[in-house]
Design an enzyme around this catalytic site. Structure first.
Site, short mmCIF file in Angstrom:
data_model
loop_
_atom_site.label_atom_id
_atom_site.label_comp_id
_atom_site.label_asym_id
_atom_site.label_seq_id
_atom_site.Cartn_x
_atom_site.Cartn_y
_atom_site.Cartn_z
N ASN A 143 -10.23 -3.01 2.57
CA ASN A 143 -9.94 -3.00 1.14
C ASN A 143 -11.23 -2.81 0.36
O ASN A 143 -12.32 -2.85 0.91
CB ASN A 143 -9.31 -4.33 0.71
CG ASN A 143 -7.83 -4.42 1.09
OD1 ASN A 143 -7.16 -3.41 1.32
ND2 ASN A 143 -7.32 -5.63 1.17
N HIS A 179 -3.72 0.86 12.11
CA HIS A 179 -3.50 -0.41 12.82
C HIS A 179 -4.86 -1.03 13.15
O HIS A 179 -5.69 -0.37 13.79
CB HIS A 179 -2.70 -0.13 14.10
CG HIS A 179 -2.43 -1.34 14.92
ND1 HIS A 179 -2.46 -2.62 14.41
CD2 HIS A 179 -2.10 -1.49 16.24
CE1 HIS A 179 -2.17 -3.48 15.37
NE2 HIS A 179 -1.96 -2.82 16.48
N HIS A 210 0.83 -1.22 0.00
CA HIS A 210 0.00 0.00 0.00
C HIS A 210 0.86 1.26 0.00
O HIS A 210 0.48 2.27 0.61
CB HIS A 210 -0.95 0.02 1.20
CG HIS A 210 -1.95 -1.10 1.23
ND1 HIS A 210 -3.22 -0.97 0.72
CD2 HIS A 210 -1.87 -2.37 1.68
CE1 HIS A 210 -3.88 -2.11 0.89
NE2 HIS A 210 -3.08 -2.99 1.45
FE1 HDD Z 1 -2.51 -4.86 5.56
C1 HDD Z 1 -1.08 -1.82 5.17
C2 HDD Z 1 -5.46 -3.64 4.38
C3 HDD Z 1 -3.82 -8.05 5.52
C4 HDD Z 1 0.24 -5.99 7.06
N1 HDD Z 1 -3.14 -3.09 4.89
C5 HDD Z 1 -2.40 -1.94 4.81
C6 HDD Z 1 -3.20 -0.87 4.32
C7 HDD Z 1 -4.44 -1.38 4.10
C8 HDD Z 1 -4.40 -2.77 4.46
C9 HDD Z 1 -5.65 -0.63 3.57
C10 HDD Z 1 -2.73 0.55 4.06
C11 HDD Z 1 -3.01 1.45 5.22
C12 HDD Z 1 -2.58 2.86 4.88
O1 HDD Z 1 -3.20 3.45 4.00
O2 HDD Z 1 -1.61 3.32 5.47
N2 HDD Z 1 -4.25 -5.69 4.99
C13 HDD Z 1 -5.38 -5.00 4.64
C14 HDD Z 1 -6.50 -5.92 4.57
C15 HDD Z 1 -6.02 -7.16 4.87
C16 HDD Z 1 -4.62 -7.02 5.15
C17 HDD Z 1 -7.92 -5.51 4.25
C18 HDD Z 1 -6.76 -8.45 4.95
C19 HDD Z 1 -7.98 -8.57 5.34
N3 HDD Z 1 -1.89 -6.68 6.14
C20 HDD Z 1 -2.59 -7.87 6.09
C21 HDD Z 1 -1.84 -8.92 6.75
C22 HDD Z 1 -0.69 -8.33 7.21
C23 HDD Z 1 -0.74 -6.94 6.81
C24 HDD Z 1 -2.28 -10.37 6.90
C25 HDD Z 1 0.44 -8.94 7.98
C26 HDD Z 1 0.33 -9.90 8.83
N4 HDD Z 1 -0.70 -4.07 5.95
C27 HDD Z 1 0.27 -4.72 6.62
C28 HDD Z 1 1.48 -3.84 6.91
C29 HDD Z 1 1.01 -2.46 6.34
C30 HDD Z 1 -0.33 -2.79 5.76
C31 HDD Z 1 2.77 -4.38 6.42
C32 HDD Z 1 1.96 -1.76 5.39
C33 HDD Z 1 2.05 -0.35 5.85
C34 HDD Z 1 1.28 -0.30 7.08
O3 HDD Z 1 0.80 -1.53 7.38
O4 HDD Z 1 1.11 0.68 7.78
O5 HDD Z 1 1.74 -3.79 8.27
#
Ligand code: HDD
Length: 726
Positions: A152, A343, A78
């Site tokens: 999402n 978060h 993202h």
């Molecule tokens: Fe995630 C970012 C949505 C599964 C780990 N995620 C991130 C963002 C969105 C989502 C919208 C961007 C937020 C922003 O605009 O700053 N992610 C989802 C959805 C998931 C999902 C809807 C499944 C239902 N994500 C998911 C899993 C993991 C992560 C299973 C790890 C175990 N996601 C992250 C992250 C991010 C992230 C690596 C990247 C940057 C951030 O968090 O702040 O931690």
């Protein structure tokens, strides 16, 4: 319509207030970061005007050091995003029986929010129109703390357990040896992974659908994906799935169009969001909930804890409980959109988690990622991340600490600080986790109730209209066509065949392959296929629902042309009335209208009136507009007919299934296009063989029919049906 740059309700200029001394256009002198006024910002300090720069130039060093450190690591996923401020308010107090979160049950409360939309796979500078999932993350700054709904635009996910997330992301990101391709899933490693992960079958159907190429962030749904819990004042819980429903409906562009937009304006979605808010056309979404009683946890033929499943809206309707209005653009992209830290673990009393193994893993990952990205444990003190109420606790120090805590006491219990700050009981609003009973063995295993990977993928496919099905076929042919390893293609066809045999046949035909037969039982299992049949588990019951109307974008809202962009194609000699009147009628219906002409400046109408040109054929492109109108004026028509770019403009609009209106004079221009065959022959009137091509000479009537056609969004039936040998 509220005026430009005004918020729709109470003052939610949270970050602006916190930064009131940082506006740079206040007539102040330039200073160093330590407060010294700067006398010369043009020349570094040198030993003589032609001599070397001196080490003692602290002004140069400070400026350059800061510049050298300007970048922070982009989000691992993202990375590419756009944000906006807004407000949220519930309609009534219905939700009080389910949750003690006041912002969800008290209609007198207007909660400030910040929303960040994003793509998943691309880097920060990548195109907005990649085929990808869109992030829809909302931070509610409630009076009880920040609640982040990190969702999402698709209601399910690729994997069932968070331990596979790093693998999924490694597979979709550019390949590690050559860092290609950027912002695209159409490559070997992604499809290799997917072909070995049958649990992703449902999600890839959404990804191959037009949901992955939205027309606008303002025209897509949002989903919290997981089943969460609401908890009321009696400590009773109810399962909940969160939905965002856009007021403008759910719409997509064509894939060919998406690829062209990516080249002509990679900021298409960002610009669209920014411009709509600047124009006071505030994006709006309704918050919806699907509620399931705890006693019904096991009433479905899928598991509520499985993030690869939806609860079909036919089974549990979405109740719309409130409205989100995005009404203010950020003042500073970096400070707000880039530094915002979401978060899933940011919850408030009344909202709780379930044991969805994907959600559980996310609860670890988000704080962890902020620590590296924002540089330490004080990221919540960055203005965009602060809650609206003051924070009192015994956390201290760390990199970039902003708060100046006073007094001696930084521990609890204490007497030096009078026992402050106090813990809050449940009745005082203290967060109290739902007392779910857990009695189990520690085990690395997936529940059998997660093993049916195909029923809902099939349900999704069966629910699509013919054009949507064709787009899914095309998307698979495109994506797998870019895969270089034939074994991966073949394995994917095996997966697709278990979703729908006909879909697999059509995709296989486009790839020049046969469809392999892999028994369904061999794919409904808990671990990636490693060839050992002993690992495979039997499938659960098939879904009873044959199709769901809510899954097709064909059934979305199509009652308005508000915010739609319409081009008026004109040249010297145009009939002025035809331009002005149509513009007025379209704008009255809420559209954004631009005059596109061979060159910028003004065109001269037949009555010598000057008409301002908004875009030239060089800077504008048909893919930037939802529809096109050709006004009357013999000379204008003749000039455009001689202009290859004008004819191309119309050809593309037609190919991308858009509404095209034209004065009867304009038929002469349309005869130069590739869709001339739909036009009436000779002098026949009103017999156009395409409902999206509207011709007439009575302007009010023409405008009415045109508005009706633009509201339909697209005339997908124009695309040729697929012909596949039986
Ligand atoms: Fe995630 C970012 C949505 C599964 C780990 N995620 C991130 C963002 C969105 C989502 C919208 C961007 C937020 C922003 O605009 O700053 N992610 C989802 C959805 C998931 C999902 C809807 C499944 C239902 N994500 C998911 C899993 C993991 C992560 C299973 C790890 C175990 N996601 C992250 C992250 C991010 C992230 C690596 C990247 C940057 C951030 O968090 O702040 O931690």
């Amino acid at each position: 319509m509220p005026s430009k740059k005004k918020t729709a309700g109470s003052d939610n200029n949270k970050t602006t207030d916190l930064n009131k001394n940082t506006l740079d256009s206040t007539g102040e002198f330039m200073r160093t970061n330590h407060g010294t006024k700067i006398n010369d910002d043009q020349n570094s300090l040198k030993a003589g005007s032609r001599g070397p720069t001196l080490m003692e130039d602290f002004i140069f060093r400070e400026k350059m050091t800061h510049f050298d450190h300007e970048r922070i690591p982009e989000r691992i996923v993202h990375a590419r995003g756009s944000g906006a401020h807004g407000v949220f308010r519930v309609y009534d107090s219905t939700m009080e029986q389910y949750t003690r979160a006041r912002f969800l049950s008290d209609p007198s409360i207007e909660t400030p929010v910040f929303v960040r939309f994003s793509t998943v796979a691309g880097s920060r500078g990548s195109t907005d129109l990649a085929r990808d999932v869109r992030g829809f993350a909302t931070k509610f700054y409630t009076e009880e703390g920040n609640f982040d709904l990190v969702g999402n635009n698709m209601p399910v996910f690729f994997i069932q357990d968070a331990i596979k997330f790093p693998d999924l992301v490694h597979a979709v990101k550019p390949e590690p040896d050559n860092e290609m391709p950027q912002a695209a899933s159409a490559h070997d490693t992604f499809w290799d992974f997917i072909s070995l992960m049958p649990e992703s079958a449902h999600m890839i159907m959404w990804l191959m659908s037009d949901r992955a190429i939205p027309r606008s962030y303002r025209m897509m749904e949002g989903f919290g994906v997981h089943t969460f819990r609401l908890v009321n004042a009696n400590k009773e819980a109810t399962f909940v799935k969160f939905h965002w429903k856009p007021i403008l409906g759910v719409h997509a562009v064509a894939w060919d169009e998406a690829q062209k937009i990516s080249g002509k304006d990679p900021d298409f979605h960002r610009r669209d969001l920014w411009e709509a808010i600047e124009a006071g056309q505030f994006p709006e979404y309704e918050l919806g909930v699907q509620l399931v009683a705890e006693s019904d946890e096991h009433s479905f033929d899928f598991d509520l804890l499985d993030p690869t499943k939806i609860i079909p809206e036919e089974l549990v309707p979405v109740q719309k409980i409130g409205r989100l209005t995005l009404n203010r653009n950020p003042d500073n992209f970096f400070a707000e959109t880039e530094q915002i830290a979401f978060h899933v673990g940011h919850v408030v009393p009344g909202i709780d988690f379930t044991n969805d193994p994907l959600l559980q893993g996310r609860l670890f990952s988000y704080t962890d990622t902020q620590l590296i990205r924002l540089g330490g444990p004080n990221f919540q003190e960055i203005p965009i991340n602060r809650p609206v109420m003051p924070v009192h606790n015994n956390q201290r120090d760390g990199y970039m600490r902003q708060t100046i805590n006073k007094g001696k006491s930084s521990y609890h219990p204490n007497s030096t600080g009078g026992g402050c700050p106090f813990q809050a009981k449940f009745s005082e609003g203290g967060y109290t986790s739902y007392m779910e009973k857990v009695d189990a063995h520690k085990i690395r295993e997936r529940s059998e109730s997660f093993f049916d990977h195909f029923s809902q993928a099939t349900l999704f496919y069966n629910s699509q209209s013919e054009p949507e099905k064709n787009h899914i076929v095309d998307a698979f042919r495109f994506e797998l066509g870019k895969v270089t390893n034939p074994e991966i293609r073949q394995r994917m066809l095996g997966i697709i065949r278990n979703i729908d045999k006909n879909l697999a046949t059509q995709v296989a035909y486009g790839l020049g392959l046969d469809v392999p037969v892999i028994p369904l039982e061999a794919m409904n299992h808990s671990v990636p296929a490693d060839g050992d049949p002993a690992d495979y588990q039997p499938t659960l019951t098939e879904s009873k629902l044959a199709s769901s109307r809510f899954l097709s974008m064909q059934n979305t809202i199509k009652d308005s042309i508000a915010t739609r962009k319409i081009a008026i194609l004109a040249a010297d000699g145009v009939e002025e009335f035809s331009v002005a009147q149509m513009k007025e009628l379209l704008e009255a219906a809420g559209a954004v209208v631009e005059v596109v002409a061979p060159r910028l400046g003004h065109i001269k109408a037949w009555n010598e009136q000057e008409i301002m040109v908004d875009k030239s054929l060089l800077t504008a492109s048909s893919v930037f507009y939802d529809a096109v109108y050709v006004p009357a004026g013999t000379n204008s028509i003749a000039a455009l007919a001689a202009e290859g770019d004008a004819v191309h403009f119309l050809n593309e609009a037609y190919r991308h299934c858009k509404a095209i209106a034209c004065d009867e004079d304009g038929i002469e221009l349309l005869r130069h296009t590739y869709f001339a065959h739909v036009l009436p022959a000779g002098d026949a009137k009103n017999a156009v063989a395409d409902p999206g091509v509207i011709i007439g000479n009575k302007l009010a009537d023409l405008a009415k029919r045109f508005i009706g056609a633009v509201a339909m969004h697209r005339f997908w039936e124009r695309e040729k049906p697929r012909k596949v040998p039986a």
